[in-house]
Design a protein around this motif. Structure first.
Motif, mmCIF file in Angstrom:
data_model
loop_
_atom_site.group_PDB
_atom_site.id
_atom_site.type_symbol
_atom_site.label_atom_id
_atom_site.label_comp_id
_atom_site.label_asym_id
_atom_site.label_seq_id
_atom_site.Cartn_x
_atom_site.Cartn_y
_atom_site.Cartn_z
ATOM 1 N N PHE A 111 0.683 -1.304 -0.044
ATOM 2 C CA PHE A 111 -0.153 0.027 0.008
ATOM 3 C C PHE A 111 0.927 1.268 -0.008
ATOM 4 O O PHE A 111 0.387 2.354 -0.279
ATOM 5 N N LYS A 112 2.064 1.032 0.262
ATOM 6 C CA LYS A 112 3.006 2.525 0.515
ATOM 7 C C LYS A 112 3.212 2.943 -0.769
ATOM 8 O O LYS A 112 3.208 4.342 -0.967
ATOM 9 N N ASP A 143 9.561 -3.043 2.719
ATOM 10 C CA ASP A 143 8.608 -2.129 1.954
ATOM 11 C C ASP A 143 8.916 -1.017 1.570
ATOM 12 O O ASP A 143 8.582 -0.696 0.428
ATOM 13 N N THR A 254 -1.571 -2.611 11.331
ATOM 14 C CA THR A 254 -1.012 -1.510 11.882
ATOM 15 C C THR A 254 0.415 -1.709 12.127
ATOM 16 O O THR A 254 0.665 -2.593 12.856
ATOM 17 N N GLY A 255 1.294 -0.693 11.972
ATOM 18 C CA GLY A 255 2.922 -0.585 12.447
ATOM 19 C C GLY A 255 2.972 0.503 12.803
ATOM 20 O O GLY A 255 2.968 0.825 14.175
ATOM 21 N N ASN A 256 3.369 1.548 12.177
ATOM 22 C CA ASN A 256 3.862 2.892 12.301
ATOM 23 C C ASN A 256 2.792 3.861 12.564
ATOM 24 O O ASN A 256 2.675 5.035 13.073
ATOM 25 N N PHE A 257 1.332 3.391 12.381
ATOM 26 C CA PHE A 257 0.231 3.982 12.554
ATOM 27 C C PHE A 257 0.019 5.215 11.642
ATOM 28 O O PHE A 257 -0.915 6.112 11.822
ATOM 29 N N GLY A 258 0.493 5.032 10.611
ATOM 30 C CA GLY A 258 0.479 5.998 9.368
ATOM 31 C C GLY A 258 -0.924 5.827 8.778
ATOM 32 O O GLY A 258 -1.760 6.655 8.550
ATOM 33 N N ASN A 259 -1.006 4.400 8.287
ATOM 34 C CA ASN A 259 -2.319 4.377 7.655
ATOM 35 C C ASN A 259 -3.541 4.328 8.418
ATOM 36 O O ASN A 259 -4.321 4.985 7.879
ATOM 37 N N SER A 307 6.534 -6.207 8.292
ATOM 38 C CA SER A 307 6.378 -4.856 7.870
ATOM 39 C C SER A 307 5.550 -4.238 9.268
ATOM 40 O O SER A 307 5.135 -2.984 9.463
ATOM 41 N N MET A 308 5.040 -5.077 10.144
ATOM 42 C CA MET A 308 4.508 -4.642 11.403
ATOM 43 C C MET A 308 5.343 -4.797 12.842
ATOM 44 O O MET A 308 4.898 -4.621 13.755
ATOM 45 N N HIS A 386 -0.023 -9.888 6.618
ATOM 46 C CA HIS A 386 -0.506 -8.435 7.071
ATOM 47 C C HIS A 386 -1.928 -8.372 7.112
ATOM 48 O O HIS A 386 -2.636 -7.890 7.995
ATOM 49 N N THR A 409 -3.024 -4.799 2.663
ATOM 50 C CA THR A 409 -1.718 -3.757 2.313
ATOM 51 C C THR A 409 -0.677 -4.483 1.903
ATOM 52 O O THR A 409 0.322 -3.825 1.344
ATOM 53 N N ALA A 410 -0.531 -5.845 1.291
ATOM 54 C CA ALA A 410 0.362 -6.307 0.545
ATOM 55 C C ALA A 410 -0.062 -7.653 -0.236
ATOM 56 O O ALA A 410 -1.014 -8.017 0.052
HETATM 57 C C1 LIG Z 1 4.076 -0.580 6.331
HETATM 58 C C2 LIG Z 1 3.160 -1.595 6.393
HETATM 59 C C3 LIG Z 1 2.171 -1.863 7.193
HETATM 60 C C4 LIG Z 1 2.100 -1.010 8.508
HETATM 61 O O1 LIG Z 1 1.489 0.606 8.146
HETATM 62 P P1 LIG Z 1 1.561 1.729 9.182
HETATM 63 O O2 LIG Z 1 1.142 3.015 8.363
HETATM 64 O O3 LIG Z 1 3.240 1.688 9.242
HETATM 65 O O4 LIG Z 1 0.710 1.358 10.045
HETATM 66 C C5 LIG Z 1 1.157 -2.761 7.242
HETATM 67 N N1 LIG Z 1 1.533 -3.703 6.053
HETATM 68 C C6 LIG Z 1 2.255 -3.680 5.343
HETATM 69 C C7 LIG Z 1 2.366 -4.842 4.275
HETATM 70 C C8 LIG Z 1 3.156 -2.657 5.231
HETATM 71 O O5 LIG Z 1 4.198 -2.465 4.328
#
Ligand SMILES: *Cc1c(COP(=O)(O)O)cnc(C)c1O
Length: 463
Positions: A111-112, A143, A254-259, A307-308, A386, A409-410
């Protein structure tokens, strides 16, 4: 549009400045001084728009004073026309009122791309206008690096250096970075861990001379422009499922909470979002906070959803600022405490503001594998690890009459090992990446020494 820091001391900036600045000088993160708001009628009129048109309308208030809606439309048509699916962010129905939004239709299959493709073009636009050049330096565990490289490979005013830990990213992930052969792209494989890569990057940014000499810029997920571009697909999905006449909910791995923060911004902009549901892997700091009001750091555990794998979610500070009623002194105090003790807590009132629309849970590797296998058997659909977390947490908190949209997200082909373990099948790479394994690679291996990285960048920039 003006942007202010969550810690209240750094100067306020306009969009151009915010695009090129990472962290605010007081250590805070930039947020809009005021969120733009669309009325019911305005959102109703969005129903007729394509993804590309919608994107320019949603982002225009944020870039006011720097780029017009027309400028944005040029960028979004250019960027999203190259995606692998004509719907850009297609929705797949899994059950009644349960949908998956496939956010892996961009060039690097995560998704990035939705944001970093736009950010690359924004850099180009602003830098050309001001006749400036920047050097992006970033660290990646997978990613982000490839999405940033794809986003910037054709930007004539940008050089990009990405550090990845040598031998510690998957073959697909490495090749997605190292097979991009372009004279402004530099891949560094560092003989260290991801944390080493990240701390070197931090060091370079802290080195004032170096930073100014090369005009260093960052593309990490605290960049406001990334959040802004991610708001678009929340609108797109909700509009497709009946908004503004119907409420919807979203589940976000969620990882960095941006999405998930972009989902909050969409809600603030008038989109009728009922709940935002947060899914984590065994690195469960955020679900623990949402259940207790206590943010407490533990060690990062490697998982099959790498990625999380994160313990400090940098973008969380943005929502902390909102739930503390934009009290920047309070935020600064909490974040200082977190830095020195690895821990802070908020009152039940403050927590309640968040939990009124945000629920959360964490899932371990075994649960992820079971979910991938269950969905493959029942729906013949392959989820990546994810996205499987997103679906599990969605199932847990969804309400009968509110459509729930899971953000995938992937693409599963990015993580063939766990998928094969779960279902005994290796997902195929999409057509656009079929040649990835045969292409020529270009990267330099450096010792785990910061001076070697500095020397390399200086040599390349002196060219
Ligand atoms: C970066 C990523 C996340 C986490 O997204 P955040 O915006 O950091 O919370 C989740 N899944 C995938 C596949 C990612 O690349």
């Amino acid at each position: 549009m003006k942007y202010i820091s969550t810690r209240g001391i750094a100067p306020s900036l306009n969009f151009e400045e915010v695009l090129l600045t990472g962290l605010a000088s007081d250590g805070g993160l930039y947020v809009p001084e005021k969120y733009p708001f669309f009325s019911y009628e305005q959102i109703k009129n969005f129903q007729r728009l394509s993804y590309v048109e919608l994107a320019s309308k949603i982002m225009a208030p944020f870039t006011e004073g720097s780029l017009t809606e027309q400028d944005l439309l040029k960028i979004t048509s250019d960027v999203y026309s190259k995606f692998n699916h004509s719907a850009i962010a297609p929705l797949k129905q899994i059950q009644q009122n349960l949908w998956i939004m496939e956010l892996f239709q961009g060039p690097t299959l995560a998704f990035k791309d939705y944001a970093l493709q736009v950010v690359g073009k924004l850099f180009d636009f602003i830098l050309k206008k001001n006749n400036k050049k920047i050097t992006i330096v970033g660290a990646t565990s997978g990613d982000t690096g490839s999405a940033a490289i794809e986003g910037c490979k054709r930007c004539s005013n940008v050089d990009i250096f990405i550090l990845h830990p040598y031998g510690r990213v998957s073959d697909v992930q490495r090749r997605q970075m190292t097979t991009v052969i372009s004279k402004n792209v530099y891949n560094i494989a560092l003989k260290g861990t991801f944390d080493d890569c990240q701390s070197f990057v931090k060091n370079l940014f802290a080195n004032k001379n170096f930073k100014e000499k090369y005009n260093l810029a960052a593309v990490n997920s605290i960049n406001w422009a990334r959040i802004m571009a991610q708001v678009v697909y929340y609108f797109y999905a909700a509009l497709n499922l009946g908004a503004p006449d119907r409420e919807v909910s979203f589940a976000v791995p969620t990882g960095n909470f941006g999405n998930i923060f972009a989902g909050y911004v969409a809600k603030r902009m008038g989109l009728p979002i009922k709940n935002l549901i947060l899914g984590s892997n065994s690195n469960d700091i955020l679900p623990r906070f949402i259940h207790s009001g206590i943010m407490e750091k533990k060690d990062v555990k490697p998982s099959i959803s790498p990625s999380m794998d994160i313990q400090i979610s940098s973008n969380f500070e943005r929502i902390l600022f909102e739930i503390c009623d934009r009290n920047s002194q309070k935020v600064a105090q909490l974040m200082e405490g977190f830095k020195s003790n690895g821990k802070y807590s908020v009152s039940m009132d403050v927590l309640q503001t968040l939990t009124s629309f945000m629920k959360a849970d964490a899932f371990n590797d075994q649960q992820i594998l079971c979910e991938i296998s269950r969905i493959y058997k029942t729906c013949q659909y392959i989820l990546d690890p994810h996205s499987a977390i997103g679906l599990m947490v969605a199932e847990k908190y969804r309400e009968k009459d509110v459509p729930m949209i899971v953000l995938a997200t992937a693409h599963p082909a990015k993580f063939p090992k766990p998928i094969n373990e779960a279902i005994g099948v290796c997902p195929e790479l999409p057509f656009s990446l079929k040649n990835l394994m045969n292409k020529e690679e270009n990267y330099i291996v450096l010792e785990n020494k910061i001076q070697d990285v500095i020397d390399f960048i200086e040599k390349c920039e002196g060219k």
